[in-house]
Design a protein around this motif. Structure first.
Motif, PDB file in Angstrom:
ATOM      1  N   GLU A 213       0.823  -1.211   0.000  1.00  0.00           N
ATOM      2  CA  GLU A 213       0.000   0.000   0.000  1.00  0.00           C
ATOM      3  C   GLU A 213       0.858   1.263   0.000  1.00  0.00           C
ATOM      4  O   GLU A 213       0.571   2.224  -0.731  1.00  0.00           O
ATOM      5  CB  GLU A 213      -0.929  -0.002   1.218  1.00  0.00           C
ATOM      6  CG  GLU A 213      -1.986  -1.097   1.217  1.00  0.00           C
ATOM      7  CD  GLU A 213      -1.433  -2.481   1.539  1.00  0.00           C
ATOM      8  OE1 GLU A 213      -2.106  -3.480   1.252  1.00  0.00           O
ATOM      9  OE2 GLU A 213      -0.286  -2.550   2.084  1.00  0.00           O
ATOM     10  N   VAL A 216       2.366   1.810  -3.442  1.00  0.00           N
ATOM     11  CA  VAL A 216       1.398   2.329  -4.416  1.00  0.00           C
ATOM     12  C   VAL A 216       1.245   3.843  -4.250  1.00  0.00           C
ATOM     13  O   VAL A 216       1.070   4.570  -5.236  1.00  0.00           O
ATOM     14  CB  VAL A 216       0.044   1.611  -4.271  1.00  0.00           C
ATOM     15  CG1 VAL A 216      -1.033   2.293  -5.128  1.00  0.00           C
ATOM     16  CG2 VAL A 216       0.178   0.143  -4.675  1.00  0.00           C
ATOM     17  N   GLU A 217       1.351   4.330  -3.018  1.00  0.00           N
ATOM     18  CA  GLU A 217       1.313   5.774  -2.811  1.00  0.00           C
ATOM     19  C   GLU A 217       2.486   6.450  -3.523  1.00  0.00           C
ATOM     20  O   GLU A 217       2.327   7.522  -4.124  1.00  0.00           O
ATOM     21  CB  GLU A 217       1.354   6.090  -1.314  1.00  0.00           C
ATOM     22  CG  GLU A 217       0.083   5.710  -0.560  1.00  0.00           C
ATOM     23  CD  GLU A 217       0.160   6.088   0.910  1.00  0.00           C
ATOM     24  OE1 GLU A 217       1.090   6.828   1.293  1.00  0.00           O
ATOM     25  OE2 GLU A 217      -0.725   5.646   1.671  1.00  0.00           O
ATOM     26  N   ASN A 220       1.693   6.654  -7.263  1.00  0.00           N
ATOM     27  CA  ASN A 220       0.780   7.731  -7.632  1.00  0.00           C
ATOM     28  C   ASN A 220       1.426   9.103  -7.476  1.00  0.00           C
ATOM     29  O   ASN A 220       1.109  10.032  -8.220  1.00  0.00           O
ATOM     30  CB  ASN A 220      -0.500   7.631  -6.803  1.00  0.00           C
ATOM     31  CG  ASN A 220      -1.404   6.500  -7.275  1.00  0.00           C
ATOM     32  OD1 ASN A 220      -1.690   6.378  -8.462  1.00  0.00           O
ATOM     33  ND2 ASN A 220      -1.832   5.649  -6.360  1.00  0.00           N
ATOM     34  N   HIS A 233      -4.152   6.544 -12.527  1.00  0.00           N
ATOM     35  CA  HIS A 233      -4.181   6.281 -11.086  1.00  0.00           C
ATOM     36  C   HIS A 233      -4.066   4.780 -10.892  1.00  0.00           C
ATOM     37  O   HIS A 233      -4.784   4.004 -11.520  1.00  0.00           O
ATOM     38  CB  HIS A 233      -5.474   6.784 -10.444  1.00  0.00           C
ATOM     39  CG  HIS A 233      -5.549   6.515  -8.978  1.00  0.00           C
ATOM     40  ND1 HIS A 233      -6.154   5.386  -8.458  1.00  0.00           N
ATOM     41  CD2 HIS A 233      -5.066   7.209  -7.916  1.00  0.00           C
ATOM     42  CE1 HIS A 233      -6.055   5.404  -7.138  1.00  0.00           C
ATOM     43  NE2 HIS A 233      -5.400   6.495  -6.784  1.00  0.00           N
ATOM     44  N   THR A 235      -3.790   1.318  -8.298  1.00  0.00           N
ATOM     45  CA  THR A 235      -4.175   0.785  -6.993  1.00  0.00           C
ATOM     46  C   THR A 235      -3.323  -0.409  -6.584  1.00  0.00           C
ATOM     47  O   THR A 235      -3.457  -0.903  -5.472  1.00  0.00           O
ATOM     48  CB  THR A 235      -5.656   0.358  -6.996  1.00  0.00           C
ATOM     49  OG1 THR A 235      -5.829  -0.709  -7.949  1.00  0.00           O
ATOM     50  CG2 THR A 235      -6.561   1.520  -7.356  1.00  0.00           C
ATOM     51  N   ASN A 236      -2.480  -0.898  -7.466  1.00  0.00           N
ATOM     52  CA  ASN A 236      -1.584  -2.009  -7.139  1.00  0.00           C
ATOM     53  C   ASN A 236      -0.349  -1.917  -8.020  1.00  0.00           C
ATOM     54  O   ASN A 236      -0.333  -1.186  -9.013  1.00  0.00           O
ATOM     55  CB  ASN A 236      -2.295  -3.363  -7.298  1.00  0.00           C
ATOM     56  CG  ASN A 236      -2.770  -3.612  -8.723  1.00  0.00           C
ATOM     57  OD1 ASN A 236      -2.007  -4.085  -9.571  1.00  0.00           O
ATOM     58  ND2 ASN A 236      -4.024  -3.298  -9.007  1.00  0.00           N
ATOM     59  N   ASP A 242      -8.698  -3.379 -11.668  1.00  0.00           N
ATOM     60  CA  ASP A 242      -9.457  -2.650 -10.654  1.00  0.00           C
ATOM     61  C   ASP A 242     -10.084  -1.480 -11.391  1.00  0.00           C
ATOM     62  O   ASP A 242      -9.401  -0.832 -12.202  1.00  0.00           O
ATOM     63  CB  ASP A 242      -8.524  -2.167  -9.535  1.00  0.00           C
ATOM     64  CG  ASP A 242      -9.268  -1.458  -8.409  1.00  0.00           C
ATOM     65  OD1 ASP A 242     -10.092  -0.578  -8.689  1.00  0.00           O
ATOM     66  OD2 ASP A 242      -9.014  -1.780  -7.236  1.00  0.00           O
ATOM     67  N   GLU A 244     -10.474   1.362 -10.604  1.00  0.00           N
ATOM     68  CA  GLU A 244      -9.743   2.592 -10.338  1.00  0.00           C
ATOM     69  C   GLU A 244      -8.261   2.484 -10.703  1.00  0.00           C
ATOM     70  O   GLU A 244      -7.493   3.413 -10.451  1.00  0.00           O
ATOM     71  CB  GLU A 244      -9.896   2.979  -8.859  1.00  0.00           C
ATOM     72  CG  GLU A 244     -11.334   3.300  -8.471  1.00  0.00           C
ATOM     73  CD  GLU A 244     -11.450   3.739  -7.027  1.00  0.00           C
ATOM     74  OE1 GLU A 244     -10.413   3.793  -6.337  1.00  0.00           O
ATOM     75  OE2 GLU A 244     -12.571   4.026  -6.595  1.00  0.00           O
ATOM     76  N   HIS A 245      -7.877   1.356 -11.279  1.00  0.00           N
ATOM     77  CA  HIS A 245      -6.488   1.170 -11.717  1.00  0.00           C
ATOM     78  C   HIS A 245      -6.455   1.422 -13.223  1.00  0.00           C
ATOM     79  O   HIS A 245      -6.709   0.524 -14.028  1.00  0.00           O
ATOM     80  CB  HIS A 245      -6.030  -0.256 -11.396  1.00  0.00           C
ATOM     81  CG  HIS A 245      -4.573  -0.486 -11.679  1.00  0.00           C
ATOM     82  ND1 HIS A 245      -3.586  -0.263 -10.745  1.00  0.00           N
ATOM     83  CD2 HIS A 245      -3.932  -0.907 -12.802  1.00  0.00           C
ATOM     84  CE1 HIS A 245      -2.407  -0.555 -11.272  1.00  0.00           C
ATOM     85  NE2 HIS A 245      -2.591  -0.933 -12.523  1.00  0.00           N
TER      86      HIS A 245
END
Length: 379
Positions: A213, A216-217, A220, A233, A235-236, A242, A244-245
């Motif tokens: 996690e 991943v920050e 981004n 963006h 997410t993994n 995903d 949102e990925h």
């Protein structure tokens, strides 16, 4: 392997487009030199003024009809140094031109972009700004972020059951590292790209940031630094689907460009094979392969050498690929495609796009009038 590919463009049309690009590149270089000269002009003028003033002071003679004290008062006074604040560097970007080709049904891949890095232009595109799932092309950014943070490539990481379980549950492609098996950071970098190993990518993420996690920050944050956060963006770090990925093929081209500017990333992305050191789990080591690079090297790319590549696949994205190629004159190009119906189709689409939009014309190709893709043999 897929069937023959027939392009909508003749060799004459290809040659005309290449001539247009060469003229555009020359014009841009001239404009860049002109801007550099304009930037330097104030310094030349300022230097000239100081030379005149210093010369006048050295002669110590007042100007006719002007009192001595007036001349001395006009002498330049010392100025306090003003700290210069450097403007933040703008992210690299490319743009469409009047010559940018809008691709259609003649290209099987649903999304595509071909970029001229030296000229900073888009040569051809197809839905290049449409948001898609990048699948394992994601690992290019994983590689870049990791490469920017690691300091000791010979340091090691020991595989955990959390990572192997994550890969098993999600059906990820892996290097095949066992729980408790130790690998160097260098091996994890190559394992992330060549066999698209999710176990290696997660190992890097944990090593660099302490957790998936947190890593991943960092990814981004890098997207924001590259100026891509409006459409991209993640997410993994492995490319799992995903909602949102997401990113666009334009975004992925810019990510690959940033990776190619990093020497360590460039070495990893350019490797056809890499052999890991022996371990208890793998006494003979493992030979990792970048199959895209090995499969495209004998395809007709118009004389370009494909020097980097990363593929991807999830059912929601189809077969994707991002690659970088170099022409004999040193010019570099990037091609990204998405949603091809097979991995071989993605390879042939890249070869055809490089040949059509990036390769220099040759006497043989012009004289023969050969049909693009005619050398492609069916499986």
């Amino acid at each position: 392997m897929e069937g023959n590919y027939t392009s909508a463009f003749t060799e004459e049309e290809r040659a005309a487009r290449r001539a247009q690009r060469a003229a555009a590149r020359k014009k841009k270089q001239q404009e860049r030199r002109r801007r550099q000269l304009l930037l330097m002009t104030p310094f030349f003028l300022l230097g000239g003024v100081f030379v005149v003033l210093l010369t006048a002071m050295a002669t110590n003679r007042p100007t006719e009809d002007v009192p001595q004290q007036t001349v001395m008062a006009a002498a330049p006074q010392p100025m306090e140094a003003t700290p210069q604040t450097a403007e933040p560097e703008q992210p690299f970007s490319v743009s469409e031109t009047a010559e940018t080709v809008q691709l259609g049904a003649e290209l099987p891949s649903a999304y595509a972009i071909v970029v001229d890095l030296d000229n900073e232009t888009i040569l051809a595109e197809k839905e290049a700004r449409t948001v898609i799932s990048p699948a394992s092309m994601t690992k290019i950014l994983t590689l870049l972020v990791a490469a920017e943070h690691v300091t000791d490539l010979d340091d090691t990481f020991t595989m955990t059951i959390d990572i192997t379980d994550y890969c098993y549950v999600n059906g990820c492609s892996v290097v095949g590292l066992d729980v408790g098996e130790t690998a160097t950071i260098r091996e994890l970098l190559y394992g992330t790209i060549l066999p698209s190993g999710a176990d290696a990518a997660l190992g890097l993420a944990t090593y660099v940031a302490g957790s998936h996690e947190a890593f991943v920050e960092l990814m981004n944050e890098k997207l924001e630094e590259l100026g891509l956060s409006e459409t991209a963006h993640f997410t993994n770090c492995v490319g799992l689907y995903d909602p949102e990925h997401v990113c666009t093929v334009y975004d992925m081209a810019m990510i690959l460009k940033a990776a190619m500017d990093n020497e360590l990333c460039r070495q990893v992305l350019d490797a056809r094979t890499y052999e890991t050191a022996p371990t208890e789990a793998h006494p003979d080591g493992q030979v990792l392969s970048n199959w895209f690079l090995r499969r495209i090297e004998d395809k007709d790319t118009g004389g370009l050498d494909v020097i980097a590549a990363k593929t991807g696949y999830v059912s929601q994205s189809g077969n994707c690929a991002a690659s970088c190629a170099q022409a004999p004159d040193g010019s570099r190009y990037i091609c990204v495609t998405g949603n091809a119906y097979s991995s071989w189709r993605a390879i042939y689409d890249h070869a055809e796009l490089y040949k059509t939009y990036c390769a220099a014309p040759t006497e043989d190709s012009t004289a023969s009038g050969s049909t693009p893709g005619a050398d492609a043999k069916p499986a």
